[in-house]
Design a protein around this motif. Structure first.
Motif, PDB file in Angstrom:
ATOM      1  N   LEU A   1      -1.828  -0.697   2.935  1.00  0.00           N
ATOM      2  CA  LEU A   1      -0.402  -0.756   2.598  1.00  0.00           C
ATOM      3  C   LEU A   1       0.413   0.182   3.476  1.00  0.00           C
ATOM      4  O   LEU A   1       1.535  -0.137   3.867  1.00  0.00           O
ATOM      5  CB  LEU A   1      -0.194  -0.409   1.119  1.00  0.00           C
ATOM      6  N   GLU A   2      -0.145   1.350   3.797  1.00  0.00           N
ATOM      7  CA  GLU A   2       0.555   2.261   4.696  1.00  0.00           C
ATOM      8  C   GLU A   2       0.595   1.676   6.107  1.00  0.00           C
ATOM      9  O   GLU A   2       1.572   1.815   6.830  1.00  0.00           O
ATOM     10  CB  GLU A   2      -0.146   3.639   4.705  1.00  0.00           C
ATOM     11  N   LEU A   3      -0.521   1.009   6.434  1.00  0.00           N
ATOM     12  CA  LEU A   3      -0.611   0.399   7.766  1.00  0.00           C
ATOM     13  C   LEU A   3       0.507  -0.634   7.973  1.00  0.00           C
ATOM     14  O   LEU A   3       1.182  -0.656   8.999  1.00  0.00           O
ATOM     15  CB  LEU A   3      -1.991  -0.245   7.937  1.00  0.00           C
ATOM     16  N   VAL A   4       0.682  -1.504   6.975  1.00  0.00           N
ATOM     17  CA  VAL A   4       1.688  -2.561   7.126  1.00  0.00           C
ATOM     18  C   VAL A   4       3.083  -2.098   6.726  1.00  0.00           C
ATOM     19  O   VAL A   4       4.041  -2.847   6.847  1.00  0.00           O
ATOM     20  CB  VAL A   4       1.313  -3.829   6.329  1.00  0.00           C
ATOM     21  N   GLY A   5       3.175  -0.866   6.247  1.00  0.00           N
ATOM     22  CA  GLY A   5       4.494  -0.317   5.968  1.00  0.00           C
ATOM     23  C   GLY A   5       4.998  -0.571   4.563  1.00  0.00           C
ATOM     24  O   GLY A   5       6.103  -0.171   4.223  1.00  0.00           O
ATOM     25  N   PHE A   6       4.192  -1.213   3.703  1.00  0.00           N
ATOM     26  CA  PHE A   6       4.620  -1.454   2.325  1.00  0.00           C
ATOM     27  C   PHE A   6       4.843  -0.138   1.604  1.00  0.00           C
ATOM     28  O   PHE A   6       5.724   0.011   0.772  1.00  0.00           O
ATOM     29  CB  PHE A   6       3.531  -2.247   1.590  1.00  0.00           C
TER      30      PHE A   6
END
Lengths: 163, 492
Positions: free
Chosen positions: B146-151
């Motif tokens: 989720l941090e990777l995709v910016g969520f």
């Protein structure tokens, strides 16, 4: 039945003449529930010049005591109930007649040890204070050695005659 | 799975331990946060971290109260295990949240997940442990993705931030390493714990078996005691029953013999005399057996009373003086005045009588017997020494055995029950005393008995005394622990 008085017949040693008269007159009451022992003891006593009367239990013993007025009592302590003998002794010692009260009693017993223990009544016999001595003058083990018996009897009778 | 009470209590102890650890963790989070922020000067989202610490503490307080209220009532291990699972899962969740606020994948402290997996493998089954691993993976993996995709906004901590959280290659690599580490760690830990648990079960089963065996032994022991008592009572009754008629027969025989005076009756007289002798022998045997039975079944503590040994000794001497004289054996005595010994008067009488009687019996005419009684420290020392035929070395080990009479003894003295010394030994043992023999063939024999003066009263006098007697005859004690045999050099 011959009475073995003299040494020639191989019986017991004769006592000095002085005592024989007294001995022949002495009456001994045998109280024992074993008829064989009574028969043998009576024979032994009569051989030695005593007069013997017998009783098979304490009740008969008391009757004979009154009727015959013996000079000494040979008492078997282990009569049927086990404490009959003790009761008999105490009753004799509390007899209304003084003469009866002081009769020497020799206890003959099948408890096979001569130790102080036997002077203490059975634990089951709660009527007596523990340690109270039985007021008898002698203790003999069954089977009784006749020499010892004679000695004890003569000693006690002598002390009765000459207190 | 059945829960052994011990396993259950162990489980609950571990739960308590977990709760205790969690207190430390909560404090640790606060401390670490403050140290890093204030001393390290590193910028941190302090508030969220402190809130998480508070959440840990609150959760722990709940678990703590739960344990206190019903911890002792847990009868089913499944309930305890479920609680553990719940706690661990919540721990994983909070750890994940914590990690988010300290930099996510960039903060190497995600290694802390391993602790939880280890704890899980200790408390939970293998399957449940793998489930927890999967939960951890989902939580951490989820956060990181989720941090990777910016969520979810990444929290940047200056010193450790490399921006790698945006690198999907890096994230994948870390997650792969992370996942495999956790699964492998779970596998190893659960394997070891599984084996340990097996052993634990074996040990518990063994323990239970042992307790059952002990109970069986106790019962058997009690039965043995009862049997011994019944046997002793029976022997006593039989003995007494035999005694009366035997005594009567002897009286009848001796009275008959007395009346057989003439030479023509010599034959009959002789036969009857032989009968009387045998009867006397039987009587002695019955008396000895009765004495032995009595000693073995009556706890001395029950009959013990103050005994004047010197009086008994004097009586014994009187009893045997005539016999000694007739045999021309001198009987010398040295009897000190003694303090009272606590003991069995009948037994002690038997003891002294048998020793003195034996001494006289086995000493030929012209010999001597010395009987001494003295007080030494805390014990009474009884010594009976004779100048008789002595005991050979190969006989010494047997003289206290029941019915044992050595060849030499039998040759010198025809009659004897063989029970005299067995009785002596029984009395010595009953009084917790000691007996020793010094002897050499032709050189005489010395028996030395020591008896303690003050006997300890046991708390359960009757029962305790009886148990002790049986112990004395149990296999480990062999011939009796109290006897010493010394070979003698020379004795005059």
């Amino acid at each position: 039945m011959e009475q073995a008085q003299g040494g020639g017949q191989g019986g017991p040693e004769p006592a000095p003449d002085a005592g024989r008269e007294g001995r022949r007159r002495a009456k001994i009451l045998i109280v024992d529930d074993d008829p064989d022992v009574v028969a043998a003891t009576r024979l032994t006593l009569e051989r030695r010049g005593y007069c013997a009367v017998t009783a098979a239990n304490a009740t008969e013993g008391e009757q004979k005591l009154e009727a015959e007025r013996p000079d000494l009592i040979l008492l078997d302590i282990m009569m049927p109930t086990g404490t009959e003998g003790f009761h008999f002794v105490w009753r004799v010692r509390q007899h209304p007649h003084a003469a009866c009260r002081d009769i020497p009693i020799v206890v003959v017993s099948a408890i096979h040890r001569t130790t102080d223990l036997r002077l203490y009544p059975d634990e089951a016999d709660r009527e007596y204070a523990p340690g109270e001595f039985l007021p008898v003058q002698g203790f003999l083990d069954k089977p009784v050695d006749m020499g010892e018996l004679t000695h004890v009897i003569e000693t006690l009778l002598a002390s009765q005659r000459h207190p | 799975m059945q829960s052994h009470p011990l396993v259950l209590s162990e489980l609950i102890a571990r739960l308590r331990w977990l709760v205790a650890l969690r207190w430390i963790a909560a404090v640790g989070i606060v401390a670490a946060t403050l140290i890093v922020r204030l001393i390290g000067g590193i910028s941190l989202p302090v508030t969220p971290l402190l809130i998480i610490a508070a959440a840990v503490a609150a959760m722990n307080a709940f678990f703590w109260l739960q344990l206190r209220r019903s911890g002792c009532d847990l009868t089913d291990s499944r309930c305890a295990v479920n609680r553990a699972s719940a706690q661990i899962a919540l721990d994983l969740l909070l750890l994940t949240m914590l990690l988010h606020f300290v930099g996510g994948i960039e903060n190497p402290f995600f290694l802390y997940y391993v602790f939880h997996i280890i704890i899980a493998s200790i408390l939970l089954s293998a399957f449940a442990t793998y489930v927890q691993v999967t939960v951890a993976l989902i939580l951490f993996g989820g956060l990181v993705v989720l941090e990777l995709v910016g969520f979810v906004p990444h929290v940047t901590i200056a010193p450790i931030s490399t921006g790698a959280y945006r690198d999907s290659g890096f994230v994948l690599a870390v997650l792969a390493a992370f996942g495999s580490t956790l699964y492998l760690a779970a596998y190893m830990a659960t394997s070891i714990v599984g084996r340990l648990r097996e052993r634990e079960h074996e040990v518990l089963a063994l323990r239970d078996n042992l307790q059952a065996e002990q109970e069986r032994l106790r019962l058997a022991y009690r039965k043995l005691q009862e049997t011994e008592d019944a046997k002793a009572r029976y022997m006593r009754t039989v003995g007494h029953q035999l005694r009366a008629p035997l005594a009567a027969v002897q009286t009848l025989l001796s009275t008959s013999i007395e009346g057989l005076a003439g030479p023509e009756q010599a034959e009959t007289s002789d036969l009857l005399q032989r009968a009387e002798n045998r009867t006397r022998e039987m009587l002695r045997l019955v008396d000895d057996l009765l004495a032995l039975t009595r000693l073995r079944s009556v706890a001395v503590a029950r009959v013990a009373r103050p005994v004047a040994l010197d009086d008994i000794a004097r009586r014994v001497v009187d009893l045997f003086a005539a016999e000694a004289k007739a045999k021309r054996v001198s009987l010398e005595t040295s009897l000190a005045v003694l303090p009272a010994v606590q003991g069995d008067p009948v037994g002690l009488d038997d003891l002294l009588a048998n020793l003195v009687s034996n001494a006289i019996k086995y000493t030929p005419a012209g010999g001597s017997v010395q009987f001494s009684l003295k007080n030494e420290d805390d014990q009474v020392v009884i010594q009976v020494a004779d100048s008789g035929m002595g005991i050979a070395p190969d006989e010494l080990g047997h003289i206290f055995d029941e019915f044992y009479r050595s060849e030499r003894a039998r040759a010198l003295v025809k009659e004897g029950t063989g029970l005299g010394l067995a009785i002596v030994r029984a009395v010595v043992e009953a009084h917790e005393g000691d007996i020793s023999v010094e002897s050499a063939p032709g050189k005489g024999t010395t028996f030395t008995v020591t008896l303690p003066v003050a006997r300890k009263k046991s708390d359960h006098a009757a029962e305790g005394g009886r148990v002790d007697r049986l112990d004395d005859r149990s296999p480990e004690h062999g011939d009796g622990p109290l006897l010493r045999f010394r070979q003698q050099g020379a004795k005059t």
